[in-house]
Scaffold this motif. Structure first.
Motif, PDB file in Angstrom:
ATOM      1  N   ASN A  85       1.396  -5.476   0.507  1.00  0.00           N
ATOM      2  CA  ASN A  85       2.212  -4.261   0.490  1.00  0.00           C
ATOM      3  C   ASN A  85       3.589  -4.492  -0.111  1.00  0.00           C
ATOM      4  O   ASN A  85       4.210  -3.552  -0.610  1.00  0.00           O
ATOM      5  CB  ASN A  85       2.362  -3.721   1.917  1.00  0.00           C
ATOM      6  N   ASP A 248       9.651   0.099   3.539  1.00  0.00           N
ATOM      7  CA  ASP A 248       8.628  -0.091   4.571  1.00  0.00           C
ATOM      8  C   ASP A 248       8.715   0.939   5.685  1.00  0.00           C
ATOM      9  O   ASP A 248       7.803   1.026   6.505  1.00  0.00           O
ATOM     10  CB  ASP A 248       8.742  -1.505   5.163  1.00  0.00           C
ATOM     11  N   THR A 253       8.330   6.295   3.009  1.00  0.00           N
ATOM     12  CA  THR A 253       6.958   6.466   2.522  1.00  0.00           C
ATOM     13  C   THR A 253       6.619   7.935   2.344  1.00  0.00           C
ATOM     14  O   THR A 253       5.992   8.333   1.353  1.00  0.00           O
ATOM     15  CB  THR A 253       5.971   5.816   3.511  1.00  0.00           C
ATOM     16  N   ASN A 257       5.544   9.813  -1.074  1.00  0.00           N
ATOM     17  CA  ASN A 257       4.261  10.532  -1.140  1.00  0.00           C
ATOM     18  C   ASN A 257       4.435  11.981  -1.573  1.00  0.00           C
ATOM     19  O   ASN A 257       3.480  12.608  -2.040  1.00  0.00           O
ATOM     20  CB  ASN A 257       3.567  10.482   0.224  1.00  0.00           C
TER      21      ASN A 257
END
Length: 324
Positions: A85, A248, A253, A257
């Motif tokens: 990741n 992270d 995130t 997205n």
């Protein structure tokens, strides 16, 4: 004569330590992989994911060499998942084709207005910066920037300066119109429409409350969630500043997205730390200052550098605003 082989006893304390390390690694990995920002301690742990991944891999391989198979395999496999990741941030992504207006944007946290204003203006000139976003902008810093000549290079401004660390501002080579792009929060987050040749963009100087405050990360979570999504039908949006979050964290995130890209990640510089700038052993350096651009904007370059007087490093990126 009968001889018996006496096996050396295993080091029970070393095995105990390996088991404790394995439990801690699995717990930290689950917090990261499941996107849990439950407490300020969990948030702090997630910010250390790159360190945890490397440390877990080294300890796991060491356990395998000592034939602690279950513990070693568990730690190694979990660490490999974390590494998978993290490592892509160190490699550039393919740059999409794009023709339009190049824009150079710089973001910097001024540390309650005590950063070196002359140095900042010098870098703006040297790097041909078009847009400057600032966090922790104070009235005294506004005066110092004006005396250093900021108005000569970036004459247009939307400043929400305040004493202490709550102020924010945007300065630009191009005309600005103030916009309320983020809901009211604990700290100011200036927003503006930038009148570029060909295609306007909207910019937010991002600065949510830090998640590790005693009251907990709820305000940080709420303010990250309140940042505007990319506008598929209107102006292209750019979020730049001190997010108090690494890539992270689940809040980052979710933004990615929605259609943003992290500029540093795009050019393979996503692991370069931005805080603290002194690169000391403690606290471990992390990457919490970002420029998120609409995924339609190809990113050309990113530079990260120290700013005298500030504990944050500045980020400068060049991206292209396509002519749509």
């Amino acid at each position: 004569m009968v001889t018996t082989e006496v096996k050396a006893p295993r080091n029970g304390f070393a095995t105990f330590l390996l088991v404790i390390c394995a439990i801690a690694l699995v717990a930290a990995a689950l917090v990261r992989l499941l996107g849990i920002d439950g407490t300020r301690y969990m948030v702090a742990t997630t910010s250390l994911t790159p360190y945890i991944a490397v440390l877990g891999l080294l300890i796991g391989l060491g356990a395998l060499l000592r034939k602690r198979w279950v513990v070693g395999l568990t730690m190694t496999l979990v660490a490999v998942v974390l590494v998978a990741n993290v490592v892509p941030r160190a490699f550039p992504d393919s740059r999409p084709n794009g023709v339009g207006q190049p824009v150079r944007l710089m973001t910097v946290n001024l540390l309650t207005g005590i950063a070196d204003a002359r140095f900042i203006v010098q870098e703006v000139r040297k790097r041909n910066v078009d847009i400057l976003t600032m966090q922790e902008l104070t009235p005294e810093m506004v005066r110092d920037l004006e005396q250093a000549g900021l108005n000569q290079v970036l004459p247009n401004k939307v400043f929400l300066d305040e004493p202490g660390g709550s102020g924010s501002g945007i300065a630009s080579r191009f005309p600005l119109t103030a916009r309320q792009l983020a809901p009211p929060g604990t700290l100011q987050q200036a927003g503006a429409m930038v009148d570029l040749p060909g295609k306007d963009i909207e910019v937010v100087s991002v600065h949510p409350l830090p998640p590790v405050v005693y009251a907990g990360p709820q305000a940080w979570q709420r303010e990250l969630a309140g940042l505007p999504s990319p506008d598929s039908t209107g102006a292209i949006r750019v979020l730049a500043g001190d997010f108090n979050a690494t890539l992270d964290h689940v809040g980052m995130t979710r933004l990615l997205n929605k259609g943003y890209v992290d500029a540093a990640d795009q050019v393979g510089k996503g692991l370069i730390h931005t805080w603290p700038s002194n690169s000391g052993v403690w606290p471990p350096p992390v990457t919490i200052d970002h420029v998120l651009v609409d995924a339609k904007c190809p990113v050309d370059t990113v530079d990260v550098f120290d700013v005298p007087g500030s504990d944050h490093r500045a980020v400068v990126t060049q991206f292209v605003v396509p002519r749509l």
